[in-house]
Design an enzyme around this catalytic site. Sequence first.
Site, mmCIF file in Angstrom:
data_model
loop_
_atom_site.group_PDB
_atom_site.id
_atom_site.type_symbol
_atom_site.label_atom_id
_atom_site.label_comp_id
_atom_site.label_asym_id
_atom_site.label_seq_id
_atom_site.Cartn_x
_atom_site.Cartn_y
_atom_site.Cartn_z
ATOM 1 N N HIS B 67 18.427 2.001 -19.998
ATOM 2 C CA HIS B 67 18.348 0.535 -20.051
ATOM 3 C C HIS B 67 16.984 0.100 -20.557
ATOM 4 O O HIS B 67 16.054 -0.107 -19.784
ATOM 5 C CB HIS B 67 18.616 -0.068 -18.668
ATOM 6 C CG HIS B 67 18.886 -1.543 -18.711
ATOM 7 N ND1 HIS B 67 19.872 -2.134 -17.944
ATOM 8 C CD2 HIS B 67 18.320 -2.549 -19.422
ATOM 9 C CE1 HIS B 67 19.891 -3.441 -18.176
ATOM 10 N NE2 HIS B 67 18.945 -3.707 -19.084
ATOM 11 N N LEU B 70 14.355 -2.696 -26.933
ATOM 12 C CA LEU B 70 13.394 -2.307 -27.974
ATOM 13 C C LEU B 70 13.092 -3.463 -28.920
ATOM 14 O O LEU B 70 12.225 -3.362 -29.766
ATOM 15 C CB LEU B 70 13.906 -1.092 -28.744
ATOM 16 C CG LEU B 70 14.039 0.196 -27.902
ATOM 17 C CD1 LEU B 70 14.552 1.340 -28.770
ATOM 18 C CD2 LEU B 70 12.723 0.584 -27.249
ATOM 19 N N ASP B 158 24.340 -7.436 -21.970
ATOM 20 C CA ASP B 158 23.153 -7.513 -21.113
ATOM 21 C C ASP B 158 22.211 -8.652 -21.490
ATOM 22 O O ASP B 158 21.990 -8.951 -22.658
ATOM 23 C CB ASP B 158 22.362 -6.205 -21.139
ATOM 24 C CG ASP B 158 21.234 -6.220 -20.116
ATOM 25 O OD1 ASP B 158 21.533 -6.368 -18.924
ATOM 26 O OD2 ASP B 158 20.067 -6.133 -20.529
ATOM 27 N N ASN B 287 14.876 -10.581 -14.332
ATOM 28 C CA ASN B 287 16.231 -10.906 -13.931
ATOM 29 C C ASN B 287 17.069 -9.630 -13.952
ATOM 30 O O ASN B 287 17.197 -9.025 -15.006
ATOM 31 C CB ASN B 287 16.815 -11.941 -14.892
ATOM 32 C CG ASN B 287 18.191 -12.416 -14.458
ATOM 33 O OD1 ASN B 287 18.639 -12.096 -13.359
ATOM 34 N ND2 ASN B 287 18.863 -13.149 -15.322
ATOM 35 N N ASP B 314 14.806 -0.982 -17.352
ATOM 36 C CA ASP B 314 14.966 -2.343 -17.882
ATOM 37 C C ASP B 314 13.688 -2.789 -18.596
ATOM 38 O O ASP B 314 13.260 -3.945 -18.495
ATOM 39 C CB ASP B 314 15.350 -3.332 -16.765
ATOM 40 C CG ASP B 314 15.900 -4.650 -17.317
ATOM 41 O OD1 ASP B 314 16.054 -4.775 -18.553
ATOM 42 O OD2 ASP B 314 16.164 -5.556 -16.500
#
Lengths: 339, 436
Positions: B67, B70, B158, B287, B314
């Site tokens: 996750h 980039l 996402d 988040n 993330d």
Amino acid sequence: MPTSAARRTLHAPELPPSPFPYHPGSLLSINDLSLDALNHVLRRATELTNEDPLARARILPKRRVALLFYESSTRTRTSFELAAKALGCDTTLVSNLSSSIEKGESLKDTGLTIRALGAEAIILRHNASGAPWWLEACTHLPVLNAGDGMHEHPTQGLLDLRTILAHLRPGIAEVGPDTLAGVTVSITGDILHSRVARSNMLLLPRLGARVLLCGPKELLPDLAANVVPGVAIERNFESALKQSQVVMMLRIQAERLAGLQLDLEQYKAAYQLTGDRLRTLAPQAIVMHPGPIIRGLELTAGVADGPQSKILEQVANGVAIRMAVVERALTTSRTGDRA
Amino acid sequence: MSTLVIRNGHLIDPGAGVDAPKDILCKDNRVVEIAAPGKLKQLNGATDVQSIDAAGLIVAPGLIDIHVHLREPGQGYKETIATGTAAAAAGGFTAVAAMPNTTPVNDTADITRWMQSPERGAQVRVFPIAAATRGSKGETINDFAALKAAGAVAVTDDGHPILKDSIMRETLAAAARVGLSVIQHAEDTRLTQGASMNAGPVAFKLGLRGMPVEAESGIVERDIRLVTELRDARAHLHVAHTSTAAAIAAVRQARRNGLRVTCEVAPHHFLLTDEHVGCYNTHYKMNPPLRSAADRDAMIEAILDGVVDAIATDHAPHAAHEKEVEFERAPNGITGLETALGLCLRYLHGDLKMPLGRVLSLLSAQPAAVLGLKGRGSLAVGSCADAVIFDPKAEWTYRAAEGKSKSKNTPFDGWTMQGKVRWTVAEGRVAYTSLA
């Protein structure tokens, strides 16, 4: 249910000590003021009020104070401006509607620009909670929080305290942890969106007062009672009134409801401060409101204009308190000494 | 043909069940031999051998972060595939799965291929995760077969949830037909309008609108119901960045019921709480938000119990000017690639005494299994030559300013880390080295 995590605790670093306020003359939260500082502000508010206006205007001659207002305001802006001018300061108002903020300038850049123009302190009203912390971090100037979003309004807390003391503890020389012991202050209305409620909730229990919050669940979540000690929730307005020596009413903040639907007729039936309710349940209490008041909604016109109402006294106390905090901002050096 | 030998290290390969001193021989992009120190047979006669002396160091399968953001295409001022993968290599990662919330959204085979093109300058392997719906708007499902053929390893929207029941059901079914996983950003956005942190006493005190835990757990529970309905289709749901006890409980129960439901947890969600927001520090804004201490403890418990399948960072870089604003206006997200291993070793292994092999598994073998990344997450013979070689005893201080990521938005600046990466070998090539 206690989880086994209690046995397997992870020892992450402690929260680093807060760097705020960077400038000891700042007033970001009411909690920035120690009891000593609080007494200093209250004392100076009285002394400056009683001072000869011409002598007062020589206290901070030509010092530069900027008022940076991202939200409309009548009382707070005018009283800060009158307070600074009464001490001899030059003031300038930068409002979001007639400045480069409209063109997209950030708070950081606006703050740095104001500092470059020679401002020695910034009074900030902002619609985002926490904005004064960010402005202070950027400019390292003393910042006076004139209301930030749904968070705090520390000078309102101070002027409310000055009003309460004048009626309940007249002539008191100094406040301490028991000054308001036995006093119940009810705050009724839109607590969730109220920065006035938050500053008063933090301040009044430190002086021994009991704070009762009153309002419907939509405007007063249960967890509000868990935020600071000395604060409780009483959903029944009439029961709250019966216990109160100070009745503080709040406006429904239509601009912050964010889609929340509220039946105003139902609200008035349950929470409006009427002459009848006041007479029968709290005949000795003083009635306060930070303004702006909406007559016929949170209170009736008769109550607003009645003998128990101290609403205009609060406004007048605003100038006194704000003279004291402006003086504190401009006479406290970065090391915390008073000049 | 390039030959690489890693000598004298202690190999921990949880996927292959190895925990012993070993030498490793790699040719081109493959592990060809594992042997006791000094006993490699196929090395004889090889010329042009690059040799790494890993004495005193741990050698493990290259880490895999399923996750990361980039930011390319379109947001190169925050991060590029080159800088993001350089940060990955510095953190010991040899493969990252890149989220599709780019500009434009990665919802086509063309963009999926563009991201993997050699011109991007990736330092480690990039596995694109494609958008589940067109523009990640949650309305029209993309062509999953074409996306898979172009190299996508999963689908997700996402940054946004797939909110509508009908669209999520269709997404799970269509993804199952082509053998892809569906990754859900579980947030009922109807409950989080205008919110910028966790709902609770801290948010109330700070005057910030809060995201209730139900916004996450409600979507996870709904998704699990859909997976139950699609049990025969073998639909796979992966819950991204799980942050609440209630969501973990739902995943735990789904697994007991034999469903294909997996989840990941980010280091910040098992280390920090909403109290850390402090004086509106935007480096603590992400988040899902930092939650209460009880939720944080539930993440730890779930990691120790094995309910959590992967640690994923993330990694969400943002430019300084974007974070230097009022808290409510700051974008969500923090970087994470360069701090994940150091934090996991310090806190999961050091503090909570989780065996090193299990910690490494959460960062390699298990995330590879979640997304079905063949040949990754193990150093068994025949696997990709992806390895991280680190000094487990070295303590160091993370300095964001010295990091490889283009962005410096991290709450872990100045934190003490455990375990220093000395080499990262990605597909047989040294992608990062820092010698003591």
